[in-house]
Every structure is written in structure tokens, then in C-alpha cells.
Design an enzyme around this catalytic site. Sequence first.
Site, PDB file in Angstrom:
ATOM      1  N   ASP A 409       0.839  -1.201   0.000  1.00  0.00           N
ATOM      2  CA  ASP A 409       0.000   0.000   0.000  1.00  0.00           C
ATOM      3  C   ASP A 409       0.876   1.254   0.000  1.00  0.00           C
ATOM      4  O   ASP A 409       2.091   1.183  -0.262  1.00  0.00           O
ATOM      5  CB  ASP A 409      -0.920  -0.056   1.234  1.00  0.00           C
ATOM      6  CG  ASP A 409      -2.286   0.523   0.955  1.00  0.00           C
ATOM      7  OD1 ASP A 409      -2.336   1.644   0.419  1.00  0.00           O
ATOM      8  OD2 ASP A 409      -3.288  -0.139   1.261  1.00  0.00           O
ATOM      9  N   ASP A 487     -10.366   3.080  -3.330  1.00  0.00           N
ATOM     10  CA  ASP A 487     -11.033   1.828  -2.952  1.00  0.00           C
ATOM     11  C   ASP A 487     -12.429   1.718  -3.550  1.00  0.00           C
ATOM     12  O   ASP A 487     -13.196   2.682  -3.561  1.00  0.00           O
ATOM     13  CB  ASP A 487     -11.162   1.746  -1.428  1.00  0.00           C
ATOM     14  CG  ASP A 487      -9.812   1.524  -0.762  1.00  0.00           C
ATOM     15  OD1 ASP A 487      -8.780   1.663  -1.446  1.00  0.00           O
ATOM     16  OD2 ASP A 487      -9.806   1.219   0.434  1.00  0.00           O
TER      17      ASP A 487
HETATM   18  C1  GLA Z   1      -6.263   0.634   1.576  1.00  0.00           C
HETATM   19  C2  GLA Z   1      -6.382  -0.298   0.382  1.00  0.00           C
HETATM   20  C3  GLA Z   1      -7.423  -1.359   0.672  1.00  0.00           C
HETATM   21  C4  GLA Z   1      -7.014  -2.142   1.923  1.00  0.00           C
HETATM   22  C5  GLA Z   1      -6.846  -1.170   3.085  1.00  0.00           C
HETATM   23  C6  GLA Z   1      -6.275  -1.864   4.310  1.00  0.00           C
HETATM   24  O1  GLA Z   1      -7.428   1.350   1.773  1.00  0.00           O
HETATM   25  O2  GLA Z   1      -6.717   0.410  -0.765  1.00  0.00           O
HETATM   26  O3  GLA Z   1      -7.563  -2.229  -0.439  1.00  0.00           O
HETATM   27  O4  GLA Z   1      -5.825  -2.825   1.672  1.00  0.00           O
HETATM   28  O5  GLA Z   1      -5.966  -0.116   2.742  1.00  0.00           O
HETATM   29  O6  GLA Z   1      -6.166  -1.010   5.399  1.00  0.00           O
END
Ligand code: GLA
Length: 676
Positions: A409, A487
Site C-alpha cells: 500500500d 477503494d
Molecule cells: C487501503 C487499500 C485497501 C485495503 C486497506 C487496508 O485502503 O486500498 O484495499 O488494503 O488499505 O487497510
Amino acid sequence: MHSRLFSALGCALALFAAKNISAETVWLDQLDLRSAMQGYGEPHKNRSVEGNPLTIGGKVFKRGFGTHAESILHINLGGGAQKFTASVGVDDDVMGNAASSVEFFVIGDGKTLWHSGVLRAGNAPKDCAVDLSGVKELVLKVGDAGDGIDWDHADWADAKFETAAATTFATSGEALPPPIAPYILTPAAPATPRINGANVFGVRPGSPFLFTIAATGDRPMTFSVKNLPAGLTLDPTTGHITGLLKDKGNFTVVLGTKNALGSAEKKFRIVCGDQIALTPQMGWNSWNCFAGAVSQDRVQRAADALVKSGLINHGWTYINIDDYWENHRDSKDPTLRGPFRDAEGFIVPNSRFPDMKGLADYVHGLGLKIGLYSSPGPWTCGGCAASYQHEEQDAQTYAEWGFDYLKYDWCSYGSVASGKITNVLNIPLWGKTATNDEGAIYPYRLMGKFLRDQHRDIVFSLCQYGMADVWKWGGSVQGNSWRTTGDITDTWKSMSGIGFKQDAAAPFAKPGNWNDPDMLIVGEVGWGHTHPTRLTPDEQYTHISLWCLLAAPLLIGCDMEKFDDFTLSLLSNDEVLAVDQDELGQEATCIIKDGNLRIYERALANGSRAVGFFNLGIAPQKLAFADFAKLNLAGKQVVRDLWRQQDVATVDTAKDSLPLTIPAHGVVLYKLTAAK
Ligand code: GLA
């Protein structure tokens, strides 16, 4: 049905009961604007999309709607308004940026009543006055003027309705299609053997090899492989191929399978070289269902469910742990508290994951692979310990445990990156500010290198939301896939907003390098508290068809112990999945955009073309498609419906047309192959 009721309820809750509105004037900002669909940011009342005072060409406005192209707001007037007036334009937030250009439309009952023409940064506000007598459904739309949505901050300033009496208007970003029950198109797999899944598999020399032959048909079943290269062994009862290839090479083998009813064979290529993930990853990830409540037990049960549901027989492979396997910096949950690292600096999993190596061995024993998650900053997005300054140790640990996949991430990296990283990369930066882009690239280059140092193939999945045009450099830092967006969530607005905006990244997809529009949102999803997806059945067909056309990594996000037949049918259509897994690796783009119609197309390795006809509208769309030249199709073509797995027509592209009925928010997914 449940999921439709859920969205209908959500929509009803979004209705705004206006209070204290005068008999003559209803201001646009008195309505609920939250559900407006827009290409970036959130809808703002009385402020620009960036939260600044509404300002157009130097003029400041107290009231209005600050949005961003492409923006859609439906207002249900029901004939209750006489006039709409506003001053529209690009907000001065964009500081004269030349990329900024928008067009405003006022659409009443499907007809364009007013159109601003193209407006650019710095232009004076343009006045709009529209007669609304008798109009039932109004749409306020802002288009991108054909040059993409960059810097398209758009203001409907001083926007208001004249009405005969005090009244309320309901708003939504999207009108909803009528509810329908789930309907299954995927035919049941035959009892006779059939080999499914990708036609090619990449591995690096010296890395442990694990590949499971995916086959449907009655069990017991036995497996065989002709011309298996030295170093590899097949288990004939499970179909697991294991071992190790010492040297680079291209091996064509023949996979075989047999049961009491018959046998099947398939040509298959093993490519031992630098590149892995020669087709997009297929598997499951814990985030969209368990989020912060993931545990070793749940992951193990997910692996069992992937096998028990039969999805393993369609090529689904990875079981990926997302955030929350590490200890948390300040959670009140004792299962998340403990040392972040040991005395030597190696990461320590939280108490919910007592045996990472045991878990990996278990998953491998099923013929599956296993992944996990970290972040380049000190903390993950959820606030757990991440990899900053321990990148090499973490890569070593993942390999020692036996992990095959890392989702990496961005969260909290910004806090350590600023100003520290300059000119260390030597990667072309495509016209962006060098320092910023290098800051964005550096942590991935670092982890990419350490992953490559391991004697294990670890798929490297970047999750930095598309920053600095990641598709242009992700491959150069050893990335196998990269998120192109924020997301996803289980709404039409989110899924369609992401899925239909992937064209810029598409040319960069190729074997080993995939654009990732985020994980799947079918089945029981819900980030901790699950519910049936809020997508309609047709929206789910759109989602899976589009992701396959986009050559996207397919990561199931639901609780796999709660599969229903419809969800399973969406995830087990081998002809649809074959589009995603096609070895040419070409990502579809939108070839035709006409009203609510979007036609996506990609070429396939065997010379056929996969074509998705999508309907973004809320009523079914009927059309006779004849523009074959635009899809680069000539001569006679056999048309196959991939969801139904049936040939439906042979068309002469010179004179015939193809009759189509596309459901509301739905799709028709065809493969066209030159007739022999
Ligand atoms: C981000 C990512 C998600 C997930 C969360 C975990 O938002 O985009 O897909 O991995 O972190 O905290």
C-alpha cells in the site's frame, strides 16, 4: 432480491425533505447533493470541489453546487418547478490550468434544454435560464468537453428553481434500474473432464514451482502431463505440479485429465524466465469482507472454501491476507497488541496469526498460493506495523514463511517521504514534477528489488491508487499489478465510476504487468459486517464482464463460506474468465461511446475479439449494431455469447446488423471469430 431492497432503502433515505423553503424559490444547495456522481472528490454545497468559496472568473458566489466533471445529478421535479437559473463555469481553484475545460447541460425528461458550450479556466460565469414547465425528471450534467477530466472543477453557482408552492425535490446521482431477481446464465460444467484456466504460466529459474491443473468434471479424476521438463513432478491424483526449473526456457506441454466418463487434453506453455504473472492474478483477498477482523482461522477456512466451492477448478489460486495481520499501534483489541518486531527487527505477526509458515504450508498443500499485505510507511492504512526501514527484512521473512504475493500500500509513507527523496531513480517521469514522482516511485522500487532478491516468486501488487501514473512505471520497479484507483465499494456509482474510466492506463497492460481497478464486490461483502452486495444482478454481470475485458487481477472480496449459487455462477464461467486470462494480455478500451452505450473491445490471442456492449442507462436498450469496421471486424463473423456459452449468430459484417437487447446497467458479452 434482498440486495435490491437494500439499495431501494438506501435511496429512500437519501431523499431530502426540504424545510423552510419559500413558496417561490428552491435553492439547489437546499437539496441533498451527496449522491451526485462525479469524476473526482465529493459534491460540495456553497463551496468548490476543493472546499474553497465558489469563484468563477474572479466573481465570488455565496450559494451553489461545487462539483467535478463528469458529474450527474438527477432531480425528481415531478412537474413541480417552473424555471431553473444558475451561473456556471470552471472554479478559480484550478488557477488557470489549461487542462481545465467543461460543458454544462440541463436535461429535462431526456431532452437537452440548455447547453453551455465549452467553458475554460478563467472564463466569466455563464448565465443559464431554463423553462421547466411540465418537466418531471431533471438532470444537471457536467461533461469533460472531450479532453478527460483533469482539473475540471465545475460550479453551478446561484442555482435555484422557481416553484409555484413550497415543495421538496428528491435527488440522486443515479436513477436506479427496476429490481430483478438474480438469474444464472453460466451453464453447469459438464460431468466429463474439461481443463480450464490460463494457457500459460511464468516462473523464474530457481524458484519453487507450484501449479495446479484446473479441471472440472466428476471426481475421481486423474491427471497427466506430456513433455514435463526435468525438475518438475506431477501428482496424478491432485493435479499439482511441483519442483523447480534451474534454467530459463520455454516448454510446451500437454495437460491431460481423465475420469470414468472420458478424458481431455490441453496444450499449455511453461515459461521459465524473468517475468511472472503472465496472466492476471486470480484469487481471494480478506479486505472486502473481513477487513480488520481477519485471522489465521478465517484465512484457512477461506482456502478450504475456495476448494470446496469448486472455484479452484476454474483457475482461482491466491488466498491473500490484507491488513491487520500485524500488531496495531493503539487498538483496544488485545488480539492486535504486542511487539511490532523482534529484537533483530523482524516483523512479528499478531496473536491471531500464531503460525504463518504453517498457514502457508497448509494453503500450498491444497494446491493454492498465499499472499499478504504491507505498506512502505511506518504504519499500514489500518494503523498496524508496516515495512518502513525494514523492507529487506520483511521481504526475507515473507519468503521464509513461503508467501507468494505481496500487496504493498502507500499509507503513512507520505509522512516520511517528504523532501528526502530526490533523483535516486533514473526512471523517465513523463512530464510530472520530478521530486514528487520520484517520491511516489522510490518505495516500490526498493521493495521490488528486495522481493526479486528472494529465491521465491512473489507477485508484487502495488496499491498506491494510480498516483504519478503508476501504469507508466510500475513494471520498471518489478510490479506485476498496480491499483489505478481509490477503494471500490459495492455500489453502481463506485463500480461503474471506476470500471468505465480505465482507458488511459489500458495501453500499458501486458503479460506480467496489469492495471488493477480494485477487488471484486460480488457475494457477501461488507468490511467487517457483511451483507449481500448492493449491486443488482445485471450490475454484477457488468462488473465481472468489464473486469475480464480490462485484464484485471480478479480478487474475490466476499466471505467464501457464504457463497450462493448466483455468485458462484458469476465466478465460474470459464469462457468469460478466459477473456481475462487471455495470453495476449491486451486490455480492452472503450471504442464506442454513444449516449448510455459503451462498447469495449480487446483482441484475443487466437485472433478473435471479445466485445462488451454495456448499457449505463436505467432502461433496457435495444439496438441493431452494424458499425463493425470500428471494431476492426471484417468478413463473416461467428458471434458467441460468452455468458451463455452459445453461438448466437453468424454475421456478414458488410451487410448484416447484430440485434442486441442490453439490460439496464447490464451487458452483452460476445466473442467474435472469423467464420471459416
Ligand atoms: C487501503 C487499500 C485497501 C485495503 C486497506 C487496508 O485502503 O486500498 O484495499 O488494503 O488499505 O487497510
